[in-house]
Design a protein around this motif. Structure first.
Motif, PDB file in Angstrom:
ATOM      1  N   ALA A 179     -56.391  59.136  -6.093  1.00 24.23           N
ATOM      2  CA  ALA A 179     -57.200  59.652  -7.200  1.00 24.23           C
ATOM      3  C   ALA A 179     -57.358  58.634  -8.314  1.00 24.23           C
ATOM      4  CB  ALA A 179     -56.568  60.918  -7.763  1.00 24.23           C
ATOM      5  N   GLY A 180     -56.479  57.631  -8.366  1.00 27.85           N
ATOM      6  CA  GLY A 180     -56.553  56.632  -9.420  1.00 27.85           C
ATOM      7  C   GLY A 180     -55.723  55.416  -9.073  1.00 27.85           C
ATOM      8  N   VAL A 181     -56.170  54.261  -9.551  1.00 32.62           N
ATOM      9  CA  VAL A 181     -55.477  52.998  -9.278  1.00 32.62           C
ATOM     10  C   VAL A 181     -55.377  52.186 -10.563  1.00 32.62           C
ATOM     11  CG1 VAL A 181     -56.262  52.953  -6.879  1.00 32.62           C
ATOM     12  CG2 VAL A 181     -57.585  51.746  -8.633  1.00 32.62           C
ATOM     13  N   ALA A 182     -54.562  51.131 -10.507  1.00 31.93           N
ATOM     14  CA  ALA A 182     -54.332  50.277 -11.670  1.00 31.93           C
ATOM     15  C   ALA A 182     -54.556  48.815 -11.321  1.00 31.93           C
ATOM     16  CB  ALA A 182     -52.908  50.468 -12.200  1.00 31.93           C
ATOM     17  N   SER A 183     -54.768  48.023 -12.344  1.00 33.62           N
ATOM     18  CA  SER A 183     -54.815  46.574 -12.193  1.00 33.62           C
ATOM     19  C   SER A 183     -53.405  46.054 -11.924  1.00 33.62           C
ATOM     20  CB  SER A 183     -55.381  45.933 -13.461  1.00 33.62           C
ATOM     21  OG  SER A 183     -54.575  46.262 -14.584  1.00 33.62           O
ATOM     22  N   GLU A 184     -53.303  44.790 -11.608  1.00 35.14           N
ATOM     23  CA  GLU A 184     -51.997  44.207 -11.292  1.00 35.14           C
ATOM     24  C   GLU A 184     -51.020  44.333 -12.451  1.00 35.14           C
ATOM     25  OE1 GLU A 184     -52.383  40.224  -9.897  1.00 35.14           O
ATOM     26  OE2 GLU A 184     -53.632  40.762  -8.179  1.00 35.14           O
ATOM     27  N   ASN A 185     -51.512  44.208 -13.687  1.00 24.70           N
ATOM     28  CA  ASN A 185     -50.612  44.272 -14.843  1.00 24.70           C
ATOM     29  C   ASN A 185     -50.467  45.678 -15.415  1.00 24.70           C
ATOM     30  OD1 ASN A 185     -53.049  44.647 -16.160  1.00 24.70           O
ATOM     31  ND2 ASN A 185     -52.938  42.786 -17.396  1.00 24.70           N
ATOM     32  N   GLY A 186     -51.156  46.666 -14.807  1.00 26.23           N
ATOM     33  CA  GLY A 186     -51.035  48.044 -15.271  1.00 26.23           C
ATOM     34  C   GLY A 186     -51.739  48.346 -16.572  1.00 26.23           C
ATOM     35  N   ARG A 187     -52.547  47.414 -17.064  1.00 28.58           N
ATOM     36  CA  ARG A 187     -53.249  47.628 -18.330  1.00 28.58           C
ATOM     37  C   ARG A 187     -54.606  48.307 -18.133  1.00 28.58           C
ATOM     38  NH1 ARG A 187     -50.332  46.813 -22.868  1.00 28.58           N
ATOM     39  NH2 ARG A 187     -51.909  45.609 -24.016  1.00 28.58           N
ATOM     40  N   VAL A 188     -55.170  48.159 -16.937  1.00 21.80           N
ATOM     41  CA  VAL A 188     -56.451  48.783 -16.609  1.00 21.80           C
ATOM     42  C   VAL A 188     -56.200  49.870 -15.578  1.00 21.80           C
ATOM     43  CG1 VAL A 188     -58.778  48.439 -15.700  1.00 21.80           C
ATOM     44  CG2 VAL A 188     -57.681  46.627 -17.060  1.00 21.80           C
ATOM     45  N   VAL A 189     -56.642  51.087 -15.871  1.00 14.47           N
ATOM     46  CA  VAL A 189     -56.444  52.229 -14.977  1.00 14.47           C
ATOM     47  C   VAL A 189     -57.776  52.948 -14.809  1.00 14.47           C
ATOM     48  CG1 VAL A 189     -55.359  54.509 -14.734  1.00 14.47           C
ATOM     49  CG2 VAL A 189     -54.007  52.557 -15.530  1.00 14.47           C
ATOM     50  N   GLY A 190     -58.075  53.342 -13.590  1.00 12.77           N
ATOM     51  CA  GLY A 190     -59.247  54.155 -13.329  1.00 12.77           C
ATOM     52  C   GLY A 190     -58.884  55.362 -12.497  1.00 12.77           C
ATOM     53  N   LEU A 191     -59.518  56.493 -12.772  1.00 17.44           N
ATOM     54  CA  LEU A 191     -59.291  57.701 -11.982  1.00 17.44           C
ATOM     55  C   LEU A 191     -60.551  58.551 -12.012  1.00 17.44           C
ATOM     56  CD1 LEU A 191     -57.093  60.362 -13.818  1.00 17.44           C
ATOM     57  CD2 LEU A 191     -58.265  58.514 -15.031  1.00 17.44           C
ATOM     58  N   MET A 192     -60.732  59.368 -10.971  1.00 17.52           N
ATOM     59  CA  MET A 192     -61.898  60.242 -10.914  1.00 17.52           C
ATOM     60  C   MET A 192     -61.729  61.524 -11.720  1.00 17.52           C
ATOM     61  SD  MET A 192     -64.299  58.643  -9.532  1.00 17.52           S
ATOM     62  CE  MET A 192     -65.483  59.984  -9.521  1.00 17.52           C
ATOM     63  N   PRO A 193     -60.590  62.185 -11.736  1.00 15.12           N
ATOM     64  CA  PRO A 193     -60.435  63.391 -12.558  1.00 15.12           C
ATOM     65  C   PRO A 193     -60.580  63.089 -14.054  1.00 15.12           C
ATOM     66  CG  PRO A 193     -58.770  63.312 -10.855  1.00 15.12           C
ATOM     67  CD  PRO A 193     -59.422  61.965 -10.867  1.00 15.12           C
ATOM     68  N   HIS A 194     -60.764  64.141 -14.840  1.00 20.09           N
ATOM     69  CA  HIS A 194     -61.117  64.021 -16.258  1.00 20.09           C
ATOM     70  C   HIS A 194     -59.990  64.477 -17.177  1.00 20.09           C
ATOM     71  CE1 HIS A 194     -65.556  63.225 -16.095  1.00 20.09           C
ATOM     72  NE2 HIS A 194     -65.373  63.643 -14.860  1.00 20.09           N
ATOM     73  N   PRO A 195     -59.089  63.601 -17.588  1.00 15.07           N
ATOM     74  CA  PRO A 195     -58.008  64.020 -18.488  1.00 15.07           C
ATOM     75  C   PRO A 195     -58.503  64.484 -19.848  1.00 15.07           C
ATOM     76  CG  PRO A 195     -58.044  61.629 -18.253  1.00 15.07           C
ATOM     77  CD  PRO A 195     -58.964  62.173 -17.220  1.00 15.07           C
ATOM     78  N   GLU A 196     -59.679  63.981 -20.289  1.00 11.48           N
ATOM     79  CA  GLU A 196     -60.188  64.387 -21.605  1.00 11.48           C
ATOM     80  C   GLU A 196     -60.608  65.845 -21.633  1.00 11.48           C
ATOM     81  OE1 GLU A 196     -63.991  63.355 -19.467  1.00 11.48           O
ATOM     82  OE2 GLU A 196     -61.856  62.924 -19.326  1.00 11.48           O
ATOM     83  N   HIS A 197     -60.709  66.486 -20.457  1.00 12.60           N
ATOM     84  CA  HIS A 197     -61.033  67.907 -20.395  1.00 12.60           C
ATOM     85  C   HIS A 197     -59.776  68.771 -20.232  1.00 12.60           C
ATOM     86  CE1 HIS A 197     -65.145  66.899 -20.504  1.00 12.60           C
ATOM     87  NE2 HIS A 197     -65.302  66.579 -19.239  1.00 12.60           N
ATOM     88  N   ALA A 198     -58.621  68.158 -20.392  1.00 16.96           N
ATOM     89  CA  ALA A 198     -57.360  68.912 -20.298  1.00 16.96           C
ATOM     90  C   ALA A 198     -56.450  68.507 -21.450  1.00 16.96           C
ATOM     91  CB  ALA A 198     -56.681  68.651 -18.960  1.00 16.96           C
ATOM     92  N   VAL A 199     -56.946  68.731 -22.666  1.00 17.20           N
ATOM     93  CA  VAL A 199     -56.177  68.336 -23.849  1.00 17.20           C
ATOM     94  C   VAL A 199     -55.939  69.498 -24.817  1.00 17.20           C
ATOM     95  CG1 VAL A 199     -56.877  65.921 -23.730  1.00 17.20           C
ATOM     96  CG2 VAL A 199     -58.291  67.538 -25.005  1.00 17.20           C
TER      97      VAL A 199
END
Length: 223
Positions: A179-199
């Protein structure tokens, strides 16, 4: 902390992302795709939507916008970046994250509350979670199937760069339930689900998404 929220033509969730930043205690800063100005932000969120109408491929045109050139350069120098749904597609198209997002395997749009398992809790965007924790985040996509060659997927697994997996059903057919992956240094993250809709309890299925935005504020302070 100043968290930039980038808007493309066709972005839908930039206002929601800005609200999530504000609820976490940060200062959202609007960024426009056609500018060459990151406004001295401490991190950037690429929100969901249908940038440029998803022409060519979802995220392909947005990845070549003027401001994304600056985001790519800054990310390679350590700027934290979060890509949500269409933002994840943009990050893959821009080469900041590996793999690609394609049409859902069942060829239908999916919109539902989704259980995710946190695989990594040591990235800039996930430090307020625990590895193995299960959270509920909405998912809504038609081109959310994460794919890669077997060798690339093996490398991602070996490098511990899978950040989230789908649990209790895979909504789009993503390889290995990713559902989500990170760059080698963990500073860049991408995911398909929407965390901004669960706040917020009032509007979300949970407040589980708020941890993304509190995590980055702590990461900026501790950088």
């Amino acid at each position: 902390m100043r968290i930039g929220v980038l808007t493309f033509p066709g972005s839908l969730d930039d206002v929601d992302a800005a609200r999530a930043v504000r609820l976490a205690g940060g200062a959202p800063v609007p960024l426009w795709h056609g500018d060459h100005d990151l406004k001295d932000v401490d991190a950037v969120v690429l929100p969901g939507g249908f940038s440029y109408g998803d022409y060519l491929r979802a995220g392909a045109i947005a990845a070549r916008s003027p401001l994304m050139q600056d985001v790519v350069t800054a990310a390679r120098q350590g700027l934290p970046v979060l890509g949500i749904c269409n933002g994840f597609q943009v990050l893959c198209e821009a080469g900041l994250l590996p793999g690609a997002l394609t049409r859902n395997s069942h060829l239908h749009f999916r919109n539902r509350d989704q259980v995710l398992q946190v695989e990594r809790a040591d990235t800039a965007w996930t430090a307020d979670y625990a590895a193995g924790q299960r959270i509920v985040i909405p998912v809504k996509n038609g081109e959310g199937r994460y794919v890669g060659s077997p060798a690339d997927l093996d490398r991602l697994e070996g490098e511990n760069r899978v950040v989230f997996r789908y649990v209790d059903g895979n909504p789009n057919g993503s390889s290995r339930d990713i559902a989500g992956v990170a760059s080698e240094n963990g500073r860049v993250v991408g995911l398909m689900p929407h965390p901004e809709h669960a706040v917020e309890d009032l509007t979300g299925p949970s407040t589980d998404g708020l941890g993304f935005f509190t995590s980055i504020l702590k990461a900026v302070v501790n950088a």
